[in-house]
Design a protein around this motif. Structure first.
Motif, PDB file in Angstrom:
ATOM      1  N   GLY B 264       0.892 -16.212  -1.850  1.00 31.01           N
ATOM      2  CA  GLY B 264       0.733 -15.378  -2.960  1.00 31.01           C
ATOM      3  C   GLY B 264       0.597 -15.706  -4.316  1.00 31.01           C
ATOM      4  O   GLY B 264       0.895 -14.984  -5.369  1.00 31.01           O
ATOM      5  N   VAL B 265      -0.003 -16.811  -4.698  1.00 30.91           N
ATOM      6  CA  VAL B 265      -0.172 -17.373  -6.105  1.00 30.91           C
ATOM      7  C   VAL B 265      -1.601 -17.401  -5.888  1.00 30.91           C
ATOM      8  O   VAL B 265      -2.327 -17.885  -4.915  1.00 30.91           O
ATOM      9  N   PRO B 385      -1.489  -8.937 -13.033  1.00 30.53           N
ATOM     10  CA  PRO B 385      -0.553  -8.255 -12.021  1.00 30.53           C
ATOM     11  C   PRO B 385      -0.374  -9.008 -10.833  1.00 30.53           C
ATOM     12  O   PRO B 385      -0.667  -9.847 -10.561  1.00 30.53           O
ATOM     13  N   SER B 386       1.060  -8.658 -10.395  1.00 29.55           N
ATOM     14  CA  SER B 386       1.428  -9.294  -8.978  1.00 29.55           C
ATOM     15  C   SER B 386       0.371  -9.195  -7.840  1.00 29.55           C
ATOM     16  O   SER B 386      -0.444  -8.194  -8.020  1.00 29.55           O
ATOM     17  N   LEU B 387       0.540 -10.116  -7.059  1.00 28.27           N
ATOM     18  CA  LEU B 387      -0.441 -10.182  -5.840  1.00 28.27           C
ATOM     19  C   LEU B 387       0.021  -9.055  -4.703  1.00 28.27           C
ATOM     20  O   LEU B 387      -0.571  -9.037  -3.977  1.00 28.27           O
ATOM     21  N   TYR B 388       1.317  -8.715  -5.034  1.00 26.37           N
ATOM     22  CA  TYR B 388       1.852  -7.759  -4.005  1.00 26.37           C
ATOM     23  C   TYR B 388       1.038  -6.365  -3.767  1.00 26.37           C
ATOM     24  O   TYR B 388       1.151  -5.640  -4.638  1.00 26.37           O
ATOM     25  N   GLN B 389       0.319  -6.421  -2.839  1.00 23.72           N
ATOM     26  CA  GLN B 389      -0.616  -5.185  -2.669  1.00 23.72           C
ATOM     27  C   GLN B 389      -0.070  -3.929  -1.730  1.00 23.72           C
ATOM     28  O   GLN B 389      -0.547  -2.980  -2.022  1.00 23.72           O
ATOM     29  N   VAL B 390       0.548  -4.201  -1.129  1.00 18.82           N
ATOM     30  CA  VAL B 390       0.870  -3.279  -0.009  1.00 18.82           C
ATOM     31  C   VAL B 390       2.362  -3.071   0.468  1.00 18.82           C
ATOM     32  O   VAL B 390       3.047  -4.165   0.229  1.00 18.82           O
ATOM     33  N   GLN B 391       3.030  -1.974   0.471  1.00 21.63           N
ATOM     34  CA  GLN B 391       4.322  -1.855   0.680  1.00 21.63           C
ATOM     35  C   GLN B 391       4.603  -1.349   2.194  1.00 21.63           C
ATOM     36  O   GLN B 391       3.666  -0.446   2.697  1.00 21.63           O
ATOM     37  N   PRO B 392       5.498  -1.639   3.067  1.00 25.42           N
ATOM     38  CA  PRO B 392       5.870  -0.819   4.117  1.00 25.42           C
ATOM     39  C   PRO B 392       5.772   0.634   4.157  1.00 25.42           C
ATOM     40  O   PRO B 392       6.498   0.847   3.267  1.00 25.42           O
ATOM     41  N   ASN B 393       5.219   1.227   4.894  1.00 30.38           N
ATOM     42  CA  ASN B 393       5.347   2.823   5.023  1.00 30.38           C
ATOM     43  C   ASN B 393       5.683   3.370   6.397  1.00 30.38           C
ATOM     44  O   ASN B 393       5.499   4.424   6.665  1.00 30.38           O
ATOM     45  N   GLY B 394       6.147   2.441   7.073  1.00 29.73           N
ATOM     46  CA  GLY B 394       6.601   2.914   8.523  1.00 29.73           C
ATOM     47  C   GLY B 394       5.312   3.045   9.334  1.00 29.73           C
ATOM     48  O   GLY B 394       5.754   2.887  10.679  1.00 29.73           O
ATOM     49  N   SER B 395       4.227   3.126   9.232  1.00 31.11           N
ATOM     50  CA  SER B 395       2.941   2.864  10.202  1.00 31.11           C
ATOM     51  C   SER B 395       2.590   1.285  10.329  1.00 31.11           C
ATOM     52  O   SER B 395       3.207   0.653   9.606  1.00 31.11           O
ATOM     53  N   GLU B 396       1.929   1.288  11.128  1.00 35.09           N
ATOM     54  CA  GLU B 396       1.531  -0.035  11.878  1.00 35.09           C
ATOM     55  C   GLU B 396       0.722  -0.695  10.824  1.00 35.09           C
ATOM     56  O   GLU B 396      -0.360  -0.198  10.281  1.00 35.09           O
ATOM     57  N   TYR B 397       1.052  -1.974  10.145  1.00 36.59           N
ATOM     58  CA  TYR B 397       0.174  -2.485   9.395  1.00 36.59           C
ATOM     59  C   TYR B 397      -0.843  -3.591   9.943  1.00 36.59           C
ATOM     60  O   TYR B 397      -0.684  -4.168  10.910  1.00 36.59           O
ATOM     61  N   LYS B 398      -1.910  -3.227   9.303  1.00 37.96           N
ATOM     62  CA  LYS B 398      -3.089  -3.889   9.801  1.00 37.96           C
ATOM     63  C   LYS B 398      -3.556  -4.623   8.670  1.00 37.96           C
ATOM     64  O   LYS B 398      -4.401  -4.344   7.760  1.00 37.96           O
ATOM     65  N   ARG B 399      -3.414  -6.091   8.845  1.00 41.69           N
ATOM     66  CA  ARG B 399      -3.943  -6.878   7.722  1.00 41.69           C
ATOM     67  C   ARG B 399      -5.238  -7.082   7.681  1.00 41.69           C
ATOM     68  O   ARG B 399      -5.833  -7.137   6.126  1.00 41.69           O
ATOM     69  N   TYR B 400      -6.027  -6.883   8.779  1.00 35.82           N
ATOM     70  CA  TYR B 400      -7.698  -6.778   8.811  1.00 35.82           C
ATOM     71  C   TYR B 400      -8.361  -5.467   9.083  1.00 35.82           C
ATOM     72  O   TYR B 400      -9.302  -5.449   9.457  1.00 35.82           O
ATOM     73  N   ALA B 401      -7.518  -4.386   8.385  1.00 30.60           N
ATOM     74  CA  ALA B 401      -8.057  -3.106   8.705  1.00 30.60           C
ATOM     75  C   ALA B 401      -9.524  -2.804   8.331  1.00 30.60           C
ATOM     76  O   ALA B 401      -9.909  -3.507   7.088  1.00 30.60           O
ATOM     77  N   PRO B 413       3.851 -13.150   3.031  1.00 30.91           N
ATOM     78  CA  PRO B 413       5.366 -13.680   3.599  1.00 30.91           C
ATOM     79  C   PRO B 413       6.394 -13.353   2.687  1.00 30.91           C
ATOM     80  O   PRO B 413       6.277 -13.531   1.569  1.00 30.91           O
ATOM     81  N   GLY B 414       7.263 -12.952   3.352  1.00 29.11           N
ATOM     82  CA  GLY B 414       8.527 -12.623   2.570  1.00 29.11           C
ATOM     83  C   GLY B 414       8.776 -10.976   2.557  1.00 29.11           C
ATOM     84  O   GLY B 414       9.996 -10.567   2.441  1.00 29.11           O
ATOM     85  N   GLN B 415       7.552 -10.084   2.543  1.00 24.67           N
ATOM     86  CA  GLN B 415       7.802  -8.833   2.668  1.00 24.67           C
ATOM     87  C   GLN B 415       8.262  -8.487   4.234  1.00 24.67           C
ATOM     88  O   GLN B 415       7.513  -8.576   5.049  1.00 24.67           O
ATOM     89  N   PRO B 416       9.434  -7.554   4.050  1.00 25.10           N
ATOM     90  CA  PRO B 416       9.909  -7.319   5.441  1.00 25.10           C
ATOM     91  C   PRO B 416       9.139  -6.116   5.981  1.00 25.10           C
ATOM     92  O   PRO B 416       8.291  -5.148   5.426  1.00 25.10           O
ATOM     93  N   GLY B 417       8.936  -6.344   7.386  1.00 29.41           N
ATOM     94  CA  GLY B 417       8.402  -5.409   8.261  1.00 29.41           C
ATOM     95  C   GLY B 417       6.798  -5.368   8.094  1.00 29.41           C
ATOM     96  O   GLY B 417       6.042  -4.655   8.811  1.00 29.41           O
ATOM     97  N   LEU B 418       6.079  -6.448   7.589  1.00 32.05           N
ATOM     98  CA  LEU B 418       4.717  -6.693   7.426  1.00 32.05           C
ATOM     99  C   LEU B 418       4.102  -7.586   8.299  1.00 32.05           C
ATOM    100  O   LEU B 418       3.018  -8.194   7.862  1.00 32.05           O
ATOM    101  N   GLN B 419       4.884  -8.414   8.908  1.00 32.16           N
ATOM    102  CA  GLN B 419       4.673  -9.745   9.513  1.00 32.16           C
ATOM    103  C   GLN B 419       3.206  -9.612  10.280  1.00 32.16           C
ATOM    104  O   GLN B 419       2.910  -8.693  11.106  1.00 32.16           O
ATOM    105  N   PHE B 420       2.426 -10.605   9.922  1.00 34.16           N
ATOM    106  CA  PHE B 420       1.078 -10.764  10.563  1.00 34.16           C
ATOM    107  C   PHE B 420       0.672 -12.164  10.522  1.00 34.16           C
ATOM    108  O   PHE B 420       1.369 -12.921  10.077  1.00 34.16           O
ATOM    109  N   LYS B 421      -0.319 -12.547  11.601  1.00 34.80           N
ATOM    110  CA  LYS B 421      -0.654 -13.761  11.675  1.00 34.80           C
ATOM    111  C   LYS B 421      -2.121 -13.869  11.194  1.00 34.80           C
ATOM    112  O   LYS B 421      -2.862 -13.048  11.304  1.00 34.80           O
TER     113      LYS B 421
END
Lengths: 297, 583
Positions: B264-265, B385-401, B413-421
């Motif tokens: 995130g930097v 601006p911060s690099l945090y671009q997405v917040q959990p919204n309950g739906s399935e997160y697709k990092r490479y949508a 990394p560090g954002q709850p509920g958005l774990q991806f590889k």
């Protein structure tokens, strides 16, 4: 630029414990790596670290697929370069728990240079190598820890190089927590990994993790007949000379457990910039710092 | 005189670069435009090094061709540089060190014998003070008021106060007074024209640009001519809150930078061609994992370790082809310090917007030359601006949508509920690998194509988002120069030389070398009457790229690969040949 998803709905998912992901491990039935991932999962659950605060980092090899199989963040990069990626992650955000996994080829062959330097820096990382003394994913060539004389696809007449000693190398390079586990003893390995994650500094756990397909020499039985526990043998892990001596043991007796542990400031402790908190949470840019240009006048 | 060039030469260890920088700083503080070339060899002591500081009341863009004052600290310097002395110029030397007979001097030049060693001995037995005495005499001939020289010299010692600074200032003053008393009519002198100008190297401008763009992490391994980026950011690390890491090699460098960016930097690495070659696999990984990354590649003469302290633009093909397979990238090539700053800022923006590696292509000539820059050429971006671009919204997160732009929302990394590889293997929208058990299965074969298409859509975005090609000068000129990077400076000066001679030319600059903005480039090239491609490499790499992307051949080429920067006069000469005989 449409990169922002919908804002938070107000129902932040509850932090849960680390567990398996939806991806099933791709390892051969009976692979030693199943024992290692079980130990990692057990240790993380015991320490109650939420999965979103964990990054599993790996390179390439059978064991480097591990990050996909747990529900944490993960970075599965190129061969031999997991440690520099992990160091970069730590220096961007040292509130994250960074655990690096990989094999003996990835870590001690192509990645050996990074291994040495990450340890002398004492970056706070946990590095777990699944050491099976062979290249598995490329179907059975010699690795840096393959024993002298072993016949592999790349050494049909037997290995003529002395194997690398990861434990001795780690102690010599400045790692501050050096241990060895065995896939046949998940409970001991989980204890060692939990200790490693809690350790303030570079923690190295070399895991004997037999390859059931390509290594017919260093099998589960072969290890089982040889391993003994350091903590029941009167070993003092604070004594570097004892640690070195135990690290030289190879053959009929193979020590497992904690070889060496010491306290030394971490790289993150000594990096001045990080004393203000994780870099990712600090302000960025030059607004308000226009006087920086004065030196060019 | 509206313009002056002061050249200093001697052996490595004589402090030639310091003399050149102090003279350059003095001239820029008089409000003049300055360009300073530091010509040295890959040795710490000995050899022949020289520095040319050129200053003018009008904008200048290169070191120029010849000099008006030559400070020769040894005979070799005099012999090598006599050929570059303008009519009416003066050579400054110390007869105690070597003889210079009138017959040896080029026709129309003068000599000024200055007892630099004698002056130096008054202060200390350190003979290096001789260069301070010579510098004082030279500064007088250049028209630099002594207090300006004195201040620049004192500043160059920074915190090192005391005897050494006092001795140097004393010796410089004695040399200055000697020249004033013995030189006769001083017809070289320049006049102050305004407020002091900023003076920096291309590398300092890149480092400053990175800081302004919000860079929080630099990894680097020392390699000429990129090292001074590391030096400047390391020196300002605490002040600016930038983590600076000298790593064990360039492979570690690029992987550390990618790790930091993933977490995130904004992060950057810098190197020259040899180190870039080691980074290649990592750059591909940044492309595959869609991790923003800025890589500075300051080229030097190749192949292999080549000429470590000499310039070239021979790495374009490597930058274009770096990495196995295909992934989107952009290559920005600044031509001067102002552009180096702005394009570094732009590179960070492009990397972040398009989540892919962006290369800033510099070279020895830009990276290590000093040049003046106006404050308004260095616009600082507003709050980062911060690099945090997405917040959990309950739906399935697709990092490479899959998206129209090819850019997918990025969690850290560090954002709850958005774990991806993030995987360097091929993967699906959620980052799940399709490389192993799934490869070859029809639906996943189709998925692979979709994911490649998604990533490569970003290339079209970059094509439009980068700095556009631009035509400077009269549109109807009979000759159009085509150039990129630091070569543009000497071409600009050449167009000015030609204009004075009544020859009209214009300049097509290509600031984003890849991907080329072909929709803008093709009309500009098609309207040109004759073209002259100017590149510092053997094969005309930009020319090949232009032909590949537009079908337009540039038959007239001025290619140079001797390690030396282009000079305005040689370019002007070549232009006249092309106008008379070229295609």
């Amino acid at each position: 630029m449409a990169t922002s998803a919908a804002p938070a709905s107000g129902t932040t998912p509850l932090p849960v414990l680390v567990g398996k992901s939806e991806i099933k491990p791709t390892w051969c039935p009976g692979c030693g790596d199943f024992g290692v991932i079980a130990a990692i999962e057990m240790a993380l659950k015991r320490l109650k670290i939420p999965p979103y605060n964990i990054v599993l980092v790996s390179g390439i090899g059978c064991s480097s697929n591990l990050p996909h199989f747990l529900n944490t963040y993960g970075f599965h990069g190129i061969h031999g370069r997991s440690l520099p990626v992990a160091e970069g992650i730590r220096w961007a955000n040292h509130e994250l728990n960074v655990i690096v996994t990989g094999g003996d080829g990835d870590g001690f062959g192509i990645g050996a240079g990074h291994f040495v330097h990450a340890m002398r820096r004492n970056v706070k990382l946990t590095y777990v190598t699944m050491d099976n003394e062979v290249y598995g994913l490329t179907t059975g060539q010699a690795s840096p820890t393959t024993m002298m004389g072993a016949k592999t696809k790349s050494t049909p007449s037997g290995v003529i190089e002395h194997p690398l000693n990861p434990i001795a190398l780690a102690i010599a390079s400045g790692a501050t927590y050096v241990a060895r586990g065995f896939s046949g003893d998940v409970k001991q390995m989980a204890d060692l990994i939990a200790g490693a994650i809690q350790h303030q500094g570079f923690a190295f756990v070399d895991a004997f993790s037999p390859c059931v397909t390509y290594n017919k020499l260093n099998t589960f039985d072969w290890f089982r007949q040889r391993v003994y526990k350091l903590d029941s043998a009167g070993h003092d892990p604070t004594d570097i000379n004892q640690a070195f001596a135990r690290a030289q043991e190879w053959g009929d007796k193979l020590p497992t457990g904690l070889f060496y542990k010491t306290d030394r400031p971490t790289y993150e402790d000594l990096e001045e910039v990080l004393q203000a908190g994780p870099a990712v949470k600090q302000p960025a840019g030059l607004v308000g710092k226009e006087s920086i240009l004065d030196e060019f006048l | 005189m509206p313009e002056i060039s002061v050249r200093t030469g001697g052996a490595a260890g004589d402090g030639i670069a310091s003399v050149g920088e102090v003279l350059g700083k003095s001239l820029s503080r008089l409000g003049l435009h300055v360009f300073g070339l530091n010509a040295y060899q890959s040795v710490i002591r000995g050899g022949h090094v020289w520095f040319q500081a050129r200053a003018s009341s009008d904008p200048i863009h290169s070191q120029g061709d010849n000099c008006d004052v030559l400070l020769a600290l040894n005979k070799e310097t005099a012999q090598i540089h006599f050929a570059s002395m303008n009519a009416g110029s003066t050579v400054v030397y110390d007869p105690e060190k070597f003889d210079l007979a009138d017959g040896e001097l080029p026709v129309g030049t003068k000599k000024l014998a200055v007892p630099t060693l004698e002056i130096a001995r008054k202060y200390s037995n350190q003979s290096i003070l001789q260069n301070a005495a010579g510098m004082g005499a030279t500064a007088f001939l250049a028209g630099i008021p002594f207090p300006v020289l004195q201040k620049a010299l004192a500043d160059s010692f920074g915190r090192k106060k005391g005897d050494i600074a006092d001795w140097n200032i004393g010796a410089a003053g004695a040399g200055y007074q000697f020249a004033e008393a013995h030189s006769g009519a001083n017809d070289h002198a320049v006049k102050p024209v305004g407020e002091p100008k900023l003076l920096m190297t291309g590398n300092q401008a890149i480092a400053l640009g990175a800081a302004a763009a919000g860079c929080k992490f630099l990894a680097q391994y020392p390699m000429t001519p990129a090292s001074t980026i590391l030096h400047w950011l390391a020196a300002h690390s605490h002040q600016l809150g930038i983590v600076v890491k000298q790593a064990e090699d360039e492979i570690a460098v690029v992987n550390m930078a990618i790790g930091a960016s993933y977490a995130g930097v904004r992060s950057m690495c810098a190197t020259s061609g040899g180190g870039f070659a080691l980074m290649v696999e990592g750059i591909g990984m940044a492309g595959m994992t869609e991790t923003p990354l800025v890589v500075v590649e300051s080229q030097r003469s190749g192949p292999s370790t080549g000429l470590p302290t000499k310039t070239e633009q021979g790495d374009l093909n490597m930058m274009l082809g770096a990495g196995q397979g295909e992934f989107p990238r952009a290559i920005l090539a600044p031509s001067d310090a102002g552009e180096a700053f702005r394009m570094t800022v732009k590179a960070f923006q492009l990397a972040e917007d398009w989540q892919t590696p962006i290369i800033v292509a510099s070279d020895f000539h830009l990276s290590e030359s000093i040049m003046t820059v106006e404050r308004d050429e260095l616009p600082f971006p507003g709050p980062i601006p911060s690099l945090y671009q997405v917040q959990p919204n309950g739906s399935e997160y697709k990092r490479y949508a899959y998206t129209d732009s090819g850019v997918s929302p990025r969690a850290l990394p560090g954002q709850p509920g958005l774990q991806f590889k993030a995987g360097s293997d091929e993967h699906d929208e959620r980052g799940r690998l399709i490389s192993d058990v799934l490869s070859g299965i029809p639906i996943w074969v189709a998925e692979r194509t979709k994911m490649m298409d998604k990533r490569m859509r970003k290339l079209e975005g970059l094509r439009a988002a980068g700095p556009a090609p631009a035509l400077d000068g009269p549109a109807d000129a009979p000759l159009t120069f085509v150039a990129w990077g630091s070569t543009i400076g000497a071409v600009r000066d050449a167009t000015n030389l030609l204009r004075v001679k009544g020859v009209s030319t214009n300049l097509l600059r290509i600031p984003q070398v890849y991907p080329l903005a072909t929709s803008q480039l093709v009309p500009l090239l098609s309207q040109a009457q004759k073209t002259l491609l100017v590149e510092a490499n053997f094969s005309g790499q930009l020319g090949h790229l232009i032909r590949a992307e537009t079908g337009i051949a540039l038959p007239n080429r001025f290619l140079k690969y001797d390690g030396e920067p282009f000079t305005p006069m040689e370019i002007a000469q070549k232009a006249l040949e092309v106008l008379n005989n070229g295609h």
